[in-house]
Scaffold this active site. Sequence first.
Site, PDB file in Angstrom:
ATOM      1  N   THR A 185     -12.075   4.144  -6.931  1.00 41.81           N
ATOM      2  CA  THR A 185     -12.586   3.534  -5.701  1.00 41.81           C
ATOM      3  C   THR A 185     -13.699   2.584  -6.115  1.00 41.81           C
ATOM      4  O   THR A 185     -14.329   2.779  -7.148  1.00 41.81           O
ATOM      5  CB  THR A 185     -13.182   4.573  -4.747  1.00 41.81           C
ATOM      6  OG1 THR A 185     -14.310   5.161  -5.383  1.00 41.81           O
ATOM      7  CG2 THR A 185     -12.169   5.653  -4.411  1.00 41.81           C
ATOM      8  N   GLU A 329      -7.691   6.788  -2.035  1.00 38.94           N
ATOM      9  CA  GLU A 329      -7.391   8.217  -2.090  1.00 38.94           C
ATOM     10  C   GLU A 329      -6.086   8.591  -1.388  1.00 38.94           C
ATOM     11  O   GLU A 329      -5.581   9.684  -1.559  1.00 38.94           O
ATOM     12  CB  GLU A 329      -8.532   9.008  -1.407  1.00 38.94           C
ATOM     13  CG  GLU A 329      -9.845   9.017  -2.162  1.00 38.94           C
ATOM     14  CD  GLU A 329     -10.732   7.809  -1.873  1.00 38.94           C
ATOM     15  OE1 GLU A 329     -10.201   6.740  -1.485  1.00 38.94           O
ATOM     16  OE2 GLU A 329     -11.951   7.915  -2.046  1.00 38.94           O
ATOM     17  N   LYS A 434     -27.001   5.238  15.220  1.00 37.13           N
ATOM     18  CA  LYS A 434     -27.370   6.334  16.111  1.00 37.13           C
ATOM     19  C   LYS A 434     -28.584   5.932  16.927  1.00 37.13           C
ATOM     20  O   LYS A 434     -29.697   5.933  16.454  1.00 37.13           O
ATOM     21  CB  LYS A 434     -27.651   7.601  15.297  1.00 37.13           C
ATOM     22  CG  LYS A 434     -26.411   8.090  14.603  1.00 37.13           C
ATOM     23  CD  LYS A 434     -26.561   9.494  14.045  1.00 37.13           C
ATOM     24  CE  LYS A 434     -25.368   9.802  13.163  1.00 37.13           C
ATOM     25  NZ  LYS A 434     -25.523   9.303  11.778  1.00 37.13           N
ATOM     26  N   TRP A 439     -23.994   7.484  19.723  1.00 33.68           N
ATOM     27  CA  TRP A 439     -23.420   6.680  18.640  1.00 33.68           C
ATOM     28  C   TRP A 439     -22.955   5.330  19.154  1.00 33.68           C
ATOM     29  O   TRP A 439     -22.276   5.238  20.175  1.00 33.68           O
ATOM     30  CB  TRP A 439     -22.212   7.407  18.030  1.00 33.68           C
ATOM     31  CG  TRP A 439     -22.600   8.591  17.223  1.00 33.68           C
ATOM     32  CD1 TRP A 439     -23.823   9.183  17.163  1.00 33.68           C
ATOM     33  CD2 TRP A 439     -21.754   9.351  16.347  1.00 33.68           C
ATOM     34  NE1 TRP A 439     -23.793  10.261  16.309  1.00 33.68           N
ATOM     35  CE2 TRP A 439     -22.533  10.376  15.793  1.00 33.68           C
ATOM     36  CE3 TRP A 439     -20.404   9.248  15.973  1.00 33.68           C
ATOM     37  CZ2 TRP A 439     -22.027  11.308  14.895  1.00 33.68           C
ATOM     38  CZ3 TRP A 439     -19.902  10.170  15.084  1.00 33.68           C
ATOM     39  CH2 TRP A 439     -20.707  11.186  14.543  1.00 33.68           C
TER      40      TRP A 439
HETATM   41  P1  ADP Z   1     -13.758   1.465  -0.866  1.00 34.21           P
HETATM   42  O1  ADP Z   1     -13.938   0.413   0.211  1.00 34.21           O
HETATM   43  O2  ADP Z   1     -14.615   2.663  -0.683  1.00 34.21           O
HETATM   44  O3  ADP Z   1     -13.683   0.936  -2.220  1.00 34.21           O
HETATM   45  P2  ADP Z   1     -10.935   1.508  -0.347  1.00 34.21           P
HETATM   46  O4  ADP Z   1     -10.793   0.149  -0.850  1.00 34.21           O
HETATM   47  O5  ADP Z   1     -10.014   2.557  -0.769  1.00 34.21           O
HETATM   48  O6  ADP Z   1     -12.316   2.088  -0.683  1.00 34.21           O
HETATM   49  O7  ADP Z   1     -11.055   1.379   1.211  1.00 34.21           O
HETATM   50  C1  ADP Z   1     -10.858   2.445   2.084  1.00 34.21           C
HETATM   51  C2  ADP Z   1     -11.651   2.250   3.326  1.00 34.21           C
HETATM   52  O8  ADP Z   1     -11.423   0.974   3.913  1.00 34.21           O
HETATM   53  C3  ADP Z   1     -11.301   3.233   4.399  1.00 34.21           C
HETATM   54  O9  ADP Z   1     -11.910   4.474   4.200  1.00 34.21           O
HETATM   55  C4  ADP Z   1     -11.826   2.524   5.646  1.00 34.21           C
HETATM   56  O10 ADP Z   1     -13.208   2.704   5.803  1.00 34.21           O
HETATM   57  C5  ADP Z   1     -11.576   1.072   5.326  1.00 34.21           C
HETATM   58  N1  ADP Z   1     -10.342   0.630   5.991  1.00 34.21           N
HETATM   59  C6  ADP Z   1      -9.115   0.517   5.479  1.00 34.21           C
HETATM   60  N2  ADP Z   1      -8.234   0.064   6.396  1.00 34.21           N
HETATM   61  C7  ADP Z   1      -8.924  -0.104   7.543  1.00 34.21           C
HETATM   62  C8  ADP Z   1      -8.584  -0.536   8.872  1.00 34.21           C
HETATM   63  N3  ADP Z   1      -7.363  -0.918   9.217  1.00 34.21           N
HETATM   64  N4  ADP Z   1      -9.583  -0.556   9.787  1.00 34.21           N
HETATM   65  C9  ADP Z   1     -10.835  -0.190   9.470  1.00 34.21           C
HETATM   66  N5  ADP Z   1     -11.210   0.209   8.249  1.00 34.21           N
HETATM   67  C10 ADP Z   1     -10.276   0.260   7.285  1.00 34.21           C
END
Ligand code: ADP
Length: 542
Positions: A185, A329, A434, A439
């Site tokens: 990640t 993940e 918050k 929220w």
């Molecule tokens: P990171 O951004 O932590 O590197 P990833 O690239 O795996 O991890 O991104 C996953 C995250 O991206 C999700 O947990 C969510 O917060 C966000 N995300 C993915 N798709 C969407 C979506 N369609 N709408 C909103 N948020 C999204």
Amino acid sequence: MLSTMQDFPLTITSIMRHGTEVAGDAGVATWTGDGVRRRTYAEVGERAARLAGALRALGVDGEQRVATFMWNSTEHLEAYLAIPSMGAVLHTLNLRLFADQLVYIANHAEDRVVLVDASLIPLFAPLLPRLDTVRHVVVVGEGDTAPLEGAGKELHDYERLLAEAPPAFDWPELDERAAAAMCYTSGTTGNPKGVVYSHRSAYLHSLSTCTGNAMALSATDTVLPVVPMFHANAWGLPYAAVMAGADLVMPGRFLQAEPLVRLIESERPTVAGAVPTIWSDVLRHAREHGSDLTSLRLVPCGGSAVPESLMRGFDEIGVRIVQAWGMTETSPLATVAHPPAGAAPDDAWRARISQGRVLAGLEVRVVGDGDTVLPNDGRAVGEVEIRGPWITGAYYRDEDPGRFHDGWLRTGDVGTLSRDGYLVLTDRAKDVIKSGGEWISSVELENHLMAHPDVVEAAVVGVPDERWQERPLASVVLREGAAATPEDLRRFLGDRIPKWQLPERWTFITEVPKTSVGKFDKKVLRRRYADGDLRVRRADGA
Ligand code: ADP
């Protein structure tokens, strides 16, 4: 027990065999900047065999990690097929990460060999002396390799290695639970964490991607993964396309609107996946130039919330964006936002702007304070948890076990789930605002702001407030020549959201800071605010 069906393993080898034999006449095209080079899947299959033989000759054995530092290309696809199928583990390095993160990741994963695009040597070479476990570097394409010398690693040329290797490889019988690939990640909090995919998870994820509730991929499709193969497996599109016998089009390093539009117009893909920021650039370009993107029957989009205005803009040029949600993940595809059958227009839009409906095989729930499971009523807000055969059960080397809860992954995303499986995210756990115990969803405010005709981008973060503990700060990028004031924008928002949620702090910026994978970097905005680097205007009236 009754004897049942054959215990046939679900492996990437099986995807590769089907794709390169049964669908051997389909193939992959890679954009070179002014045209494409093509290879059939049959040819890719032979080259994957040669690559596996060459890697074996370099000593790659067992579950050793072979990393890639590459753009989306035919050769990257060859690595995607050969490395897991030979029993080794494909580790895609995200070339947009900072140098220290990349060094940490490659050492943590103990990468043995790295395949590097020649065009990326200038970016890669400074890291090489610090990659402790790497023995071999294989350069893909033509370029000056001098910067790689002197780091104590053996250097090889990809094409020469393949030419010298035998055209067939004795693919081993693999356990479907064996490790196939890994991806870290991007580490928006703390160190990057490694996710290890199994053959089985990749296989089931690909099958799911091909179903109608996801992307309905078939041999009649041409798939353009704009989303990088080093970021969450290009959303699984390469394996799913090979499984479906669909053609692939790879953009190489040309990810700007202009070359992407040219590529779409000339190769006429039917499915193309990318994050919202890329599609908004493409939309702007297509509108200015009257481009024809109508070959696309489906544009999966996600990685961050997809603004409704973007979807409507694409509808106007005859192209359908479908929002999807997932994370590294979750392989990553977990929900896809197709509207339910027979939905009236308003309900259909409600479904389309949701993060999507959970795919068969996965289970989602929302969990509130004290880990109580909340009802799926589309109203109760909590942290989203997920489980299923393509959801990771742990991070590599058991880092951060607190992210798992009774066999469920805590996603760090906050939202609601409806009775019929539609997920609506209101925030990431760390971005929720918050205010006086209530929220406020930063994402909702952003979406409404970005629907204003003068607004190009908007990011909302919570900032400390004496009276309410936290209040929203809106950072807005205005279109060139636009003159909207905070009062105008508040009035615009006032028609759409409750008054108590309207931001009173406003700042106009030239660009929203982004992370290495193009998401809004809210950390940077919070810090700039705390350091007094933003010119903040107050607006209390509507
Ligand atoms: P990171 O951004 O932590 O590197 P990833 O690239 O795996 O991890 O991104 C996953 C995250 O991206 C999700 O947990 C969510 O917060 C966000 N995300 C993915 N798709 C969407 C979506 N369609 N709408 C909103 N948020 C999204």
